[in-house]
Design an enzyme around this catalytic site. Sequence first.
Site, PDB file in Angstrom:
ATOM      1  N   GLY A  43      63.107 -18.336  -1.590  1.00  0.00           N
ATOM      2  CA  GLY A  43      62.085 -17.393  -2.039  1.00  0.00           C
ATOM      3  C   GLY A  43      62.708 -16.534  -3.130  1.00  0.00           C
ATOM      4  N   ARG A 338      52.290   3.555   3.428  1.00  0.00           N
ATOM      5  CA  ARG A 338      51.520   2.624   4.256  1.00  0.00           C
ATOM      6  C   ARG A 338      51.433   3.044   5.715  1.00  0.00           C
ATOM      7  NH1 ARG A 338      53.882  -2.984   1.674  1.00  0.00           N
ATOM      8  NH2 ARG A 338      52.779  -2.675  -0.279  1.00  0.00           N
ATOM      9  N   LEU A 470      59.971  -6.899  -3.324  1.00  0.00           N
ATOM     10  CA  LEU A 470      60.340  -7.800  -4.423  1.00  0.00           C
ATOM     11  C   LEU A 470      61.552  -7.235  -5.145  1.00  0.00           C
ATOM     12  CD1 LEU A 470      56.806  -8.697  -5.881  1.00  0.00           C
ATOM     13  CD2 LEU A 470      58.068  -9.787  -4.036  1.00  0.00           C
TER      14      LEU A 470
HETATM   15  C1  LIG Z   1      50.477 -11.026   1.397  1.00  0.00           C
HETATM   16  C2  LIG Z   1      51.732 -10.308   0.989  1.00  0.00           C
HETATM   17  C3  LIG Z   1      51.780  -9.614  -0.197  1.00  0.00           C
HETATM   18  C4  LIG Z   1      52.935  -8.946  -0.589  1.00  0.00           C
HETATM   19  N1  LIG Z   1      52.947  -8.254  -1.767  1.00  0.00           N
HETATM   20  C5  LIG Z   1      54.073  -7.621  -2.136  1.00  0.00           C
HETATM   21  C6  LIG Z   1      54.134  -6.906  -3.374  1.00  0.00           C
HETATM   22  O1  LIG Z   1      53.160  -6.841  -4.118  1.00  0.00           O
HETATM   23  N2  LIG Z   1      55.287  -6.300  -3.707  1.00  0.00           N
HETATM   24  C7  LIG Z   1      56.395  -6.346  -2.908  1.00  0.00           C
HETATM   25  O2  LIG Z   1      57.421  -5.776  -3.274  1.00  0.00           O
HETATM   26  N3  LIG Z   1      56.372  -7.038  -1.745  1.00  0.00           N
HETATM   27  C8  LIG Z   1      55.254  -7.669  -1.346  1.00  0.00           C
HETATM   28  N4  LIG Z   1      55.239  -8.354  -0.166  1.00  0.00           N
HETATM   29  C9  LIG Z   1      56.498  -8.566   0.558  1.00  0.00           C
HETATM   30  C10 LIG Z   1      57.313  -9.650  -0.145  1.00  0.00           C
HETATM   31  O3  LIG Z   1      56.458 -10.659  -0.613  1.00  0.00           O
HETATM   32  C11 LIG Z   1      58.351 -10.291   0.765  1.00  0.00           C
HETATM   33  O4  LIG Z   1      59.055  -9.322   1.471  1.00  0.00           O
HETATM   34  C12 LIG Z   1      59.335 -11.094  -0.069  1.00  0.00           C
HETATM   35  O5  LIG Z   1      58.671 -11.973  -0.924  1.00  0.00           O
HETATM   36  C13 LIG Z   1      60.292 -11.856   0.829  1.00  0.00           C
HETATM   37  O6  LIG Z   1      61.115 -12.639   0.004  1.00  0.00           O
HETATM   38  P1  LIG Z   1      62.330 -13.437   0.623  1.00  0.00           P
HETATM   39  O7  LIG Z   1      62.934 -14.194  -0.484  1.00  0.00           O
HETATM   40  O8  LIG Z   1      63.186 -12.520   1.418  1.00  0.00           O
HETATM   41  O9  LIG Z   1      61.649 -14.445   1.683  1.00  0.00           O
HETATM   42  P2  LIG Z   1      60.536 -15.605   1.497  1.00  0.00           P
HETATM   43  O10 LIG Z   1      59.823 -15.542   0.217  1.00  0.00           O
HETATM   44  O11 LIG Z   1      59.739 -15.565   2.767  1.00  0.00           O
HETATM   45  O12 LIG Z   1      61.379 -16.924   1.453  1.00  0.00           O
HETATM   46  C14 LIG Z   1      61.964 -17.458   2.622  1.00  0.00           C
HETATM   47  C15 LIG Z   1      62.652 -18.747   2.244  1.00  0.00           C
HETATM   48  O13 LIG Z   1      63.454 -19.153   3.336  1.00  0.00           O
HETATM   49  C16 LIG Z   1      63.206 -20.522   3.629  1.00  0.00           C
HETATM   50  N5  LIG Z   1      63.525 -20.683   5.054  1.00  0.00           N
HETATM   51  C17 LIG Z   1      63.198 -19.871   6.077  1.00  0.00           C
HETATM   52  N6  LIG Z   1      63.739 -20.323   7.207  1.00  0.00           N
HETATM   53  C18 LIG Z   1      64.432 -21.437   6.890  1.00  0.00           C
HETATM   54  C19 LIG Z   1      65.205 -22.367   7.637  1.00  0.00           C
HETATM   55  N7  LIG Z   1      65.408 -22.221   8.937  1.00  0.00           N
HETATM   56  N8  LIG Z   1      65.756 -23.404   6.975  1.00  0.00           N
HETATM   57  C20 LIG Z   1      65.573 -23.577   5.623  1.00  0.00           C
HETATM   58  N9  LIG Z   1      64.855 -22.720   4.877  1.00  0.00           N
HETATM   59  C21 LIG Z   1      64.296 -21.673   5.505  1.00  0.00           C
HETATM   60  C22 LIG Z   1      61.781 -20.763   3.221  1.00  0.00           C
HETATM   61  O14 LIG Z   1      61.571 -22.133   2.996  1.00  0.00           O
HETATM   62  C23 LIG Z   1      61.717 -19.911   1.952  1.00  0.00           C
HETATM   63  O15 LIG Z   1      62.236 -20.650   0.880  1.00  0.00           O
HETATM   64  C24 LIG Z   1      54.067  -8.993   0.237  1.00  0.00           C
HETATM   65  C25 LIG Z   1      54.029  -9.689   1.451  1.00  0.00           C
HETATM   66  C26 LIG Z   1      52.850 -10.308   1.837  1.00  0.00           C
HETATM   67  C27 LIG Z   1      52.807 -10.971   3.182  1.00  0.00           C
END
Ligand SMILES: Cc1cc2nc3c(=O)[nH]c(=O)nc-3n(C[C@H](O)[C@H](O)[C@H](O)COP(=O)(O)OP(=O)(O)OC[C@H]3O[C@@H](n4cnc5c(N)ncnc54)[C@H](O)[C@@H]3O)c2cc1C
Length: 671
Positions: A43, A338, A470
């Site tokens: 992500g 929030r 983000l």
């Molecule tokens: C609807 C919505 C809207 C949002 N809007 C905003 C916003 O406008 N601004 C903001 O700052 N935040 C926002 N957020 C929060 C933000 O989107 C998330 O906190 C952030 O994108 C998380 O990013 P990340 O890279 O940590 O995880 P993720 O994007 O969830 O990525 C997780 C990754 O881990 C991988 N993965 C997980 N477990 C495993 C495993 N066991 N083995 C292999 N791969 C695995 C998945 O395949 C994925 O690639 C929003 C959240 C939601 C739900």
Amino acid sequence: MTKLNSKVPKGPIKDKWTIYKDKIDLVNPANKRNIDIIVVGTGLAGGSAAATLAELGYNVKAFAYQDSPRRAHSIAAQGGINAAKNYQGDGDSTYRLFYDTVKGGDYRSREANVYRLAEVSTNIIDQCVAQGVPFARDYGGLLDNRSFGGVLVSRTFYAKGQTGQQLLLGAYSAMNRQIARGKIEMFNRHEMLDVVKVDGKARGIIARNLITGEIERHSAHAVVVASGGYGNVYFLSTNAMGSNATAAWKIHKKGAHFANPCYTQIHPTCIPRSGDYQSKLTLMSESLRNDGRIWVPKSMDDVMAIREGRKKPTELSEDERDYYLERRYPAFGNLVPRDVASRAAKERCDAGYGVNATGEAVYLDFAAAFERYGKEQAKIHNITDASEAKIYELGQAIVEEKYGNLFQMYEKIIDENPYKTPMMIYPAVHYTMGGVWVDYNLMTTIPGCYCIGEANFSDHGANRLGASALMQGLADGYFVLPYTIGDYLSDDIRTGKIPTDTSEFDEAEKEVTERINFFVNNKGTKSVDYFHKKLGKVMWDKAGMSRNATGLNEAMVEIKAIREEFWKEVSVPGTAKEMNLELEKAGRVADFLELGELFAKDALERNESCGGHFREESAEIDGPQKGEAKRNDNDYAYVAAWEYKGEPSEAILHKEELEFKDIELKQRSYK
Ligand SMILES: Cc1cc2nc3c(=O)[nH]c(=O)nc-3n(C[C@H](O)[C@H](O)[C@H](O)COP(=O)(O)OP(=O)(O)OC[C@H]3O[C@@H](n4cnc5c(N)ncnc54)[C@H](O)[C@@H]3O)c2cc1C
């Protein structure tokens, strides 16, 4: 008892990161070529980390369970990303972003990490613009900003209602460059099912190829977990259906502590639940609160008339509406943080003022924005005799430009036109501030195992401000981890390849295989979803928006009972050697069933209200402060870490030594 050491560097908070970077051990470019790093998750956090580490010269193996990094849950992020650029000249600064974030989190975040986050926030925007991320621009072509909850400046950069998607495309293209160079080996449709420790250090993972069912061993000198949040422990949430806790939970069971597991963000602007047969909740971005006004009817007669369809909300005059956020918090109005907005909506609905059939909805109304923008547009276009309808039309076009895709999504789901009638919204589970405990280097309590993005706990305390997830994910991945990991890896330049034909890998693979075989052979009577839904109901009813000791004690007993039934009765059709979505879900729900109990235990021990954690016994009765943090001044950097060994064990409480006492520690107030 483990003693946690946050490794926050000495010195004034504003200089810590600079001094630290100056002194940190580095790995020279030639040696980086001999070092392998596994990144679990692509992500925004994992994708940016993988791309940057590969750009630096490390050999990266990246894993994701989706068919492409582009499908990570990050794509769902709508509203925007914060950065202290002060492009609006409205008084923003690194310090103000830091201060807002710490205050917004009810003083429960680690200040040193947050200051660093605020510092690098500006670099993120430059980096993303260089990648071609199409941020919104104002009339003159400069990057535009909007405002999010809990702040008094406009610092949120956005790309319509699709900011996460555009940022992810940027990170993905940076990754692709490295995939093409052979510096990133991408394992799509692979799920990490365990971490492998050798001599106490993280040295690899066991992953399942989700297409063939093959169990694979992968080794590296360090493992980075970027697996996202665990909001789906509630079954219903705004998270992507696949978001899960497994990677974080597996490292936890191998020795990585969890911190503040019960801190969950319940987002105030989501589409209300429609009934019992729903598998997903939908977010309406917080950015809508820039222009939407939140209200419920003042009189119960009007509430009943609306619920029974005898009156439309648009028929109520201004006097008949209670704009309760504007009334209670005049300075911040509809843009309170929030947690405050969610609790206020719940308070009105609990008092009987909810406007839909379930009694769990308040209005988010854009009529005033249509009029305001419409009048402005009429002036700009020199239309002197604009009718009400014309003004409305002109205003609607501006709102559509800003949030069109969100309005369209609402109409598709609810089948009502939000340009004509106010939207209905209600709080829903959205984000988990708690997560894997990490030190200043973002390393967990397993040496060589790092955790970044939503999966870790450090930056948002008890409540995350909008548009800062983000920012944190990209700060961790582009600008923090690539430095800090070098300090650890500098000891590994002579280690050589980590072999996978060792007893440690044998053992881990055996455990994973046995569990998979159990699931496909159990032939129970109930589906995985049956248990997930049951868990979600207990979590929402007893460890949801408001919590009390009796409910939390009951939750722990009930979750344990669901877990016992799960291991007896779970049914997983199909085999282990094929693509098997039920099998994937079974493993994830098994982990949620352990995490859920730990969550309730953490909530029980935490006899306070703060952020997303609203403890009924300790809430004040009335007034703007209702449910605000109860905090004693020494307690503001308190971290609870837990060990889970089948049964929740004693809490290990740890107070960190902080050098930065500049912040005026007072109860948060949004009057
Ligand atoms: C609807 C919505 C809207 C949002 N809007 C905003 C916003 O406008 N601004 C903001 O700052 N935040 C926002 N957020 C929060 C933000 O989107 C998330 O906190 C952030 O994108 C998380 O990013 P990340 O890279 O940590 O995880 P993720 O994007 O969830 O990525 C997780 C990754 O881990 C991988 N993965 C997980 N477990 C495993 C495993 N066991 N083995 C292999 N791969 C695995 C998945 O395949 C994925 O690639 C929003 C959240 C939601 C739900």
